[in-house]
Design a protein around this motif. Structure first.
Motif, PDB file in Angstrom:
ATOM      1  N   TYR A 233      50.082  53.198  90.297  1.00  0.00           N
ATOM      2  CA  TYR A 233      51.038  52.257  89.777  1.00  0.00           C
ATOM      3  C   TYR A 233      52.298  52.209  90.449  1.00  0.00           C
ATOM      4  O   TYR A 233      53.117  51.282  90.386  1.00  0.00           O
ATOM      5  N   GLY A 259      41.431  49.701  79.078  1.00  0.00           N
ATOM      6  CA  GLY A 259      40.604  49.939  78.110  1.00  0.00           C
ATOM      7  C   GLY A 259      40.837  51.049  77.061  1.00  0.00           C
ATOM      8  O   GLY A 259      41.457  51.991  77.184  1.00  0.00           O
ATOM      9  N   HIS A 288      42.940  47.510  75.091  1.00  0.00           N
ATOM     10  CA  HIS A 288      42.053  46.548  74.481  1.00  0.00           C
ATOM     11  C   HIS A 288      40.473  47.307  74.194  1.00  0.00           C
ATOM     12  O   HIS A 288      40.316  48.563  74.681  1.00  0.00           O
TER      13      HIS A 288
HETATM   14  O1  ME8 Z   1      38.602  54.157  83.921  1.00  0.00           O
HETATM   15  N1  ME8 Z   1      34.265  46.378  77.951  1.00  0.00           N
HETATM   16  O2  ME8 Z   1      37.732  52.907  85.823  1.00  0.00           O
HETATM   17  P1  ME8 Z   1      36.501  52.246  85.229  1.00  0.00           P
HETATM   18  C1  ME8 Z   1      35.753  46.092  78.220  1.00  0.00           C
HETATM   19  N2  ME8 Z   1      39.187  54.743  87.051  1.00  0.00           N
HETATM   20  N3  ME8 Z   1      35.885  46.929  79.096  1.00  0.00           N
HETATM   21  C2  ME8 Z   1      35.549  47.817  80.069  1.00  0.00           C
HETATM   22  C3  ME8 Z   1      34.175  47.875  79.726  1.00  0.00           C
HETATM   23  C4  ME8 Z   1      33.410  47.009  78.687  1.00  0.00           C
HETATM   24  N4  ME8 Z   1      32.127  47.146  78.240  1.00  0.00           N
HETATM   25  N5  ME8 Z   1      33.542  48.735  80.647  1.00  0.00           N
HETATM   26  C5  ME8 Z   1      34.591  49.053  81.458  1.00  0.00           C
HETATM   27  C6  ME8 Z   1      38.494  54.042  85.031  1.00  0.00           C
HETATM   28  N6  ME8 Z   1      35.772  48.410  81.067  1.00  0.00           N
HETATM   29  C7  ME8 Z   1      39.560  54.773  85.818  1.00  0.00           C
HETATM   30  C8  ME8 Z   1      40.931  54.256  85.329  1.00  0.00           C
HETATM   31  S1  ME8 Z   1      43.463  54.010  86.003  1.00  0.00           S
HETATM   32  C9  ME8 Z   1      44.670  55.005  86.597  1.00  0.00           C
HETATM   33  C10 ME8 Z   1      41.771  54.699  86.320  1.00  0.00           C
HETATM   34  C11 ME8 Z   1      37.132  48.831  81.526  1.00  0.00           C
HETATM   35  O3  ME8 Z   1      36.003  51.660  86.355  1.00  0.00           O
HETATM   36  C12 ME8 Z   1      37.573  49.924  81.050  1.00  0.00           C
HETATM   37  O4  ME8 Z   1      38.088  50.132  79.932  1.00  0.00           O
HETATM   38  O5  ME8 Z   1      35.578  52.900  84.439  1.00  0.00           O
HETATM   39  C13 ME8 Z   1      38.768  50.136  82.055  1.00  0.00           C
HETATM   40  O6  ME8 Z   1      39.990  49.463  81.671  1.00  0.00           O
HETATM   41  C14 ME8 Z   1      38.245  49.253  83.355  1.00  0.00           C
HETATM   42  O7  ME8 Z   1      37.281  48.580  82.940  1.00  0.00           O
HETATM   43  C15 ME8 Z   1      38.056  50.339  84.523  1.00  0.00           C
HETATM   44  O8  ME8 Z   1      37.141  51.125  83.992  1.00  0.00           O
END
Ligand code: ME8
Length: 508
Positions: A233, A259, A288
Motif C-alpha cells: 500500500y 474481506g 466486508h
Molecule cells: O487475502 N466473497 O488474498 P485473496 C467475498 N493476498 N470476498 C471474497 C471471497 C468471497 N467468497 N473470496 C475471496 C488475500 N474474497 C491476501 C491479501 S492484502 C495485503 C493481502 C476476497 O486472494 C477476500 O476477502 O485470498 C479478499 O478481500 C480478496 O478477495 C483477496 O483474497
C-alpha cells in the motif's frame, strides 16, 4: 486544497481460478472510486497481486516452472478479469515488482536497526494453504480456524516484529478514531479476540523456503508474507524510493476495503508497522462480508466455482456488477446464485430501468420525431417526481459516506420506479390523442428524460456502460455532478436517438 482519495483492495493471490467472490471487493471498490471521482476527488485506486510465499513456490514446482514464470503467466488472468468487469484501477502492483521488493527490504532493515525486529527461534503451528501461524488456543478442533485444514508443527530460526510493544498505542488509536474499523462489529471482534488476550510478536521471516523478498543482511531468510504484502500500500506510491511524489500526495490511505477474514492483518499488524515507521495511519479499514453459496464460502476446493467471465458473457457486465453491488448489504454476507442474478436483472434492470428508457425514447420518437421541448405545462403530479429527482444526490451521498453501496443503488432504482409510475399516472398515449394537450405531452416527456438523465449521472459510478448507453440514447453530454443540482439541465429541443434495449429479459 485539492480533494484526494486513496482507496485500495487487498492484493490477490495469483490464481487462474478467480470466482465471483473475488470480484466482490474489486467491484465495490470500483464503485466507490468512480463515485469519488464524480464528486470531484482526485482518486488513486490501487489493486494488485500478492505473489510470494510457500504456496506459490510449491505450485510452481508442481508445474515444473520457476515461481517467477508461474506468477507471470497467471497474473494476467486478474488483469483480464478486471478489464472485463470495467474496474477503473489507477495502478496494479505486483509484490514481485523490483520497487516493491526494495521498499520491503529497506523497511525490514529500518525496523531491525531500531530494535523493532529481532532474531529468535520460532516454534509453532503453521497452516500452509493460508500461510498463517496459529497458537494452540486459536485452533478449532485442532485445525486451522480459517480453512479447517491440518496445521503442522514447525521450528526454525526467524525474525520477529515487536507487535506487543505497540499494543497500548494501538488501543488508544482505536479509541481516538472511532471510524478506523468499520463496521463496528469488526472492531469488537478485534479487541475481544486478538488484543485483549495480548498481542504476540509476529514472525516476519522464514528459512524453509526461498520464494520471497530476501532479507538483505541475513542470506537464509526471506520476509514472511504479511510484512511483504501489507507494504504494497505504500511501496505502490513510491515510499522510500527516489520518486515519492505519489506517496506525499496520497498517503495516508482513505479507505482499505478488505474481506472480513483479513481485517485483523489490516487493523492490527498494518497500523503497528506504520507506527513503527512513524507514518500516519489509514483513515478507515472496511471489512466486508463474503459472497456465499448455500451458506458456504465460494471456492474451487469446495467445488462450487464458476468463472465469472461466464456470467459476464451470458448476462452482461452490468448485470454482474449490479448483482454484486445491490444484493449484499455491505458488511454482511450475501448469497450468490444464478437464479438470484436473473431475478435482479429481470426485475430492476429490464423491467424498471430498461423499460423506462425504452418507453420514454419510443414515445419521444413517435410523438415528436425525437425532438423534446420543455413547454412548461405543469401539473401537480410533476412536483413529486421532480423533488424526488432533486433529492437523489443527497440520498446517495449520505449512503456512500458510510460505504452503503447497496442502499445507494436502491435509491437510484427507486427514482426510475417512480418515473414508471409517473408514466402510468400521466398517460402520454391518452394526451397524444388530444391536439390541445400537445404541450402538456411535451412537458411530460421532458420531465421523464430529465429524470432519467439525473438518475443516470449517479448511476455512472455503479453501471458505467449502461449510463453511457442511456446518455447516448437521450443524446446528452451533461453527465457531471454539477449538472444535477437543478431540474431542467437537459437542453430543450434536443433530438434523442433511437431506442435500444438496455437489458433483455432473461427466460429462466
Ligand atoms: O487475502 N466473497 O488474498 P485473496 C467475498 N493476498 N470476498 C471474497 C471471497 C468471497 N467468497 N473470496 C475471496 C488475500 N474474497 C491476501 C491479501 S492484502 C495485503 C493481502 C476476497 O486472494 C477476500 O476477502 O485470498 C479478499 O478481500 C480478496 O478477495 C483477496 O483474497
Amino acid at each position: 486544497m485539492e480533494k484526494k482519495f486513496y482507496l485500495t483492495t487487498p492484493i490477490y493471490y495469483p490464481s487462474a481460478n478467480f470466482h465471483i467472490g473475488h470480484c466482490y471487493t474489486t467491484i465495490i471498490a470500483d464503485a466507490i472510486a468512480r463515485y469519488k471521482r464524480l464528486c470531484g476527488y482526485d482518486v488513486f485506486y490501487l489493486t494488485g497481486s500478492d505473489e510470494h510465499g510457500q504456496k506459490i513456490q510449491k505450485k510452481a514446482e508442481e508445474a515444473g516452472v520457476t515461481p517467477q514464470k508461474y506468477v507471470d503467466d497467471i497474473v494476467s488472468n486478474a488483469k483480464d478479469l478486471w478489464e472485463r468487469l470495467n474496474i477503473s484501477y489507477d495502478k496494479f502492483i505486483r509484490t514481485t515488482d523490483s520497487e516493491h521488493v526494495i521498499c520491503v527490504q529497506k523497511i525490514f532493515e529500518k525496523l531491525y536497526k531500531q530494535g523493532d525486529i529481532y532474531k529468535d527461534e520460532y516454534k509453532g503451528l503453521y497452516c500452509t494453504p493460508c500461510e498463517s501461524f496459529w497458537t494452540e488456543s486459536q485452533l478449532v478442533d485442532g485445525k486451522c480456524p480459517d480453512c479447517g485444514r491440518d496445521v503442522s508443527e514447525v521450528s526454525e530460526e526467524a525474525y520477529f516484529f515487536k507487535l506487543s510493544k505497540y499494543q497500548d498505542k494501538l488501543v488508544k488509536f482505536y479509541e481516538d478514531n472511532p471510524n478506523f474499523i468499520k463496521p463496528d462489529s469488526r472492531k469488537n471482534e478485534m479487541i475481544n479476540n486478538f488484543i485483549k488476550p495480548g498481542l504476540e510478536d509476529l514472525c516476519v521471516s522464514r528459512t524453509s523456503f526461498d520464494w520471497g523478498v530476501p532479507v538483505t543482511f541475513d542470506d537464509n531468510h526471506v520476509v514472511y508474507v504479511w510484512l511483504d504484502a501489507l507494504t504494497n500500500y505504500i511501496s505502490a506510491l513510491g515510499y522510500l524510493s527516489a520518486d515519492d511524489s505519489l506517496f506525499k500526495k496520497y498517503w495516508p490511505c482513505d479507505l482499505h476495503i478488505v474481506g472480513k477474514e483479513i481485517v485483523r492483518f489490516h487493523t492490527i499488524i498494518w497500523p503497528i508497522i506504520l507506527m513503527a515507521l512513524d507514518l500516519p495511519l489509514p483513515k478507515q479499514v472496511f471489512g466486508h462480508g463474503w459472497l456465499v453459496i448455500d451458506g458456504g464460502k465460494i471456492s474451487k476446493s469446495l467445488g462450487n466455482y464458476k468463472d465469472p467471465r461466464e456470467y459476464i458473457d451470458t448476462y452482461g457486465v452490468d448485470a454482474v456488477r449490479y448483482f454484486v453491488l445491490r444484493e449484499v448489504p455491505f458488511g454482511n454476507d450475501g448469497n450468490f446464485s444464478e437464479e438470484a442474478l436473473i431475478t435482479r436483472t429481470n426485475g430492476d434492470l429490464a423491467n424498471i430501468l430498461g423499460n423506462l428508457v425504452n418507453r420514454t425514447i419510443g414515445m419521444a420518437n413517435k410523438y415528436f420525431d425525437g425532438v423534446i421541448e420543455n413547454r412548461n405545462v405543469k401539473e401537480e403530479v410533476d412536483d413529486k417526481l421532480i423533488s424526488e429527482a432533486l433529492e437523489l444526490r443527497n440520498k446517495v451521498d449520505n449512503y456512500m459516506a458510510n460505504n452503503e453501496v447497496s442502499k445507494a443503488l436502491e435509491a437510484i432504482i427507486d427514482l426510475f420506479r417512480s418515473s414508471n409510475k409517473y408514466i402510468d399516472e400521466t398517460m402520454p398515449w391518452v394526451l397524444a390523442k388530444d391536439a390541445s394537450k400537445k404541450d402538456r405531452l411535451a412537458t411530460v416527456l421532458y420531465n421523464l428524460i430529465e429524470t432519467i438523465r439525473i438518475g443516470s449521472v449517479l448511476l455512472q459510478a455503479f453501471l458505467p456502460d449502461t449510463s453511457a448507453k442511456i446518455f447516448h440514447q437521450i443524446n446528452t453530454d451533461l453527465t457531471s455532478f454539477d449538472s444535477i443540482t437543478e431540474f431542467g439541465g437537459y437542453v430543450s429541443a434536443t433530438k434523442v436517438n433511437e431506442a435500444e434495449v438496455l437489458f433483455k429479459r432473461i427466460e429462466n
